[in-house]
Design a protein around this motif. Sequence first.
Motif, PDB file in Angstrom:
ATOM      1  N   ASP A 139      21.369 -14.037 -29.059  1.00 53.85           N
ATOM      2  CA  ASP A 139      20.335 -15.050 -29.246  1.00 53.85           C
ATOM      3  C   ASP A 139      18.940 -14.417 -29.248  1.00 53.85           C
ATOM      4  OD1 ASP A 139      19.400 -17.785 -29.490  1.00 53.85           O
ATOM      5  OD2 ASP A 139      18.917 -17.735 -27.340  1.00 53.85           O
ATOM      6  N   TYR A 170      16.601 -17.578 -23.223  1.00 50.12           N
ATOM      7  CA  TYR A 170      17.581 -17.244 -24.249  1.00 50.12           C
ATOM      8  C   TYR A 170      18.971 -17.460 -23.696  1.00 50.12           C
ATOM      9  CZ  TYR A 170      13.454 -15.282 -26.340  1.00 50.12           C
ATOM     10  OH  TYR A 170      12.191 -15.139 -26.856  1.00 50.12           O
ATOM     11  N   LYS A 171      19.951 -17.602 -24.596  1.00 51.63           N
ATOM     12  CA  LYS A 171      21.337 -17.861 -24.189  1.00 51.63           C
ATOM     13  C   LYS A 171      22.146 -16.577 -24.020  1.00 51.63           C
ATOM     14  CE  LYS A 171      21.204 -21.982 -26.970  1.00 51.63           C
ATOM     15  NZ  LYS A 171      21.443 -22.392 -28.331  1.00 51.63           N
ATOM     16  N   SER A 172      21.769 -15.562 -24.780  1.00 50.27           N
ATOM     17  CA  SER A 172      22.546 -14.317 -24.800  1.00 50.27           C
ATOM     18  C   SER A 172      21.707 -13.235 -25.462  1.00 50.27           C
ATOM     19  CB  SER A 172      23.833 -14.513 -25.605  1.00 50.27           C
ATOM     20  OG  SER A 172      23.510 -14.757 -26.966  1.00 50.27           O
TER      21      SER A 172
END
Length: 168
Positions: free
Chosen positions: A85, A80-82
């Motif tokens: 996210d 995941y990016k964040s």
Amino acid sequence: MLNDALSKALNDQLNFEFYSAQVYLAMAAYCSAESLDGFANFYIVQAEEERFHAMKIYKFLNDRGRRAYIMGMENPNNEYKSMLDVFQHAFEHEQLVTQRFYDLSDLAMNEREHATINFLKWFIDEQVEEEAMFDSIINKLKRIDTDSNAFFMLDAEFSQRVFTPPAP
């Protein structure tokens, strides 16, 4: 007695609920790797809920004289990016689960399988709550954006989350 098509569809959903638990455990692992233990706890509890849902279907199948079949599952996403996210993916997953329960309900209605229709109502009500919860958290994450204090307060709040199975 459930017909073969409905029994198979319920078995598919039972296995999808176990897969959902894996999805949430993967999300928990991402959160743990980011040192966000409260967020990790949130997803660990979410995984427990999904296993509970699977076992509820398992018991229903057995009570209706049908066998539960446990199948293998695909690997869940682990990257995941964040945190936003992660929650957006979780929300999309819950929307998919909702659609699957709608499809199951349609099948049960077409088969005039009233016990199954009644059984599935609980899951549909649960999905309304699940989607609302994820939508609310996403909105909070968007609002706090770069406010690290608010972010860590949310992490602390999630560390208190526990799973309490609903009363029968």
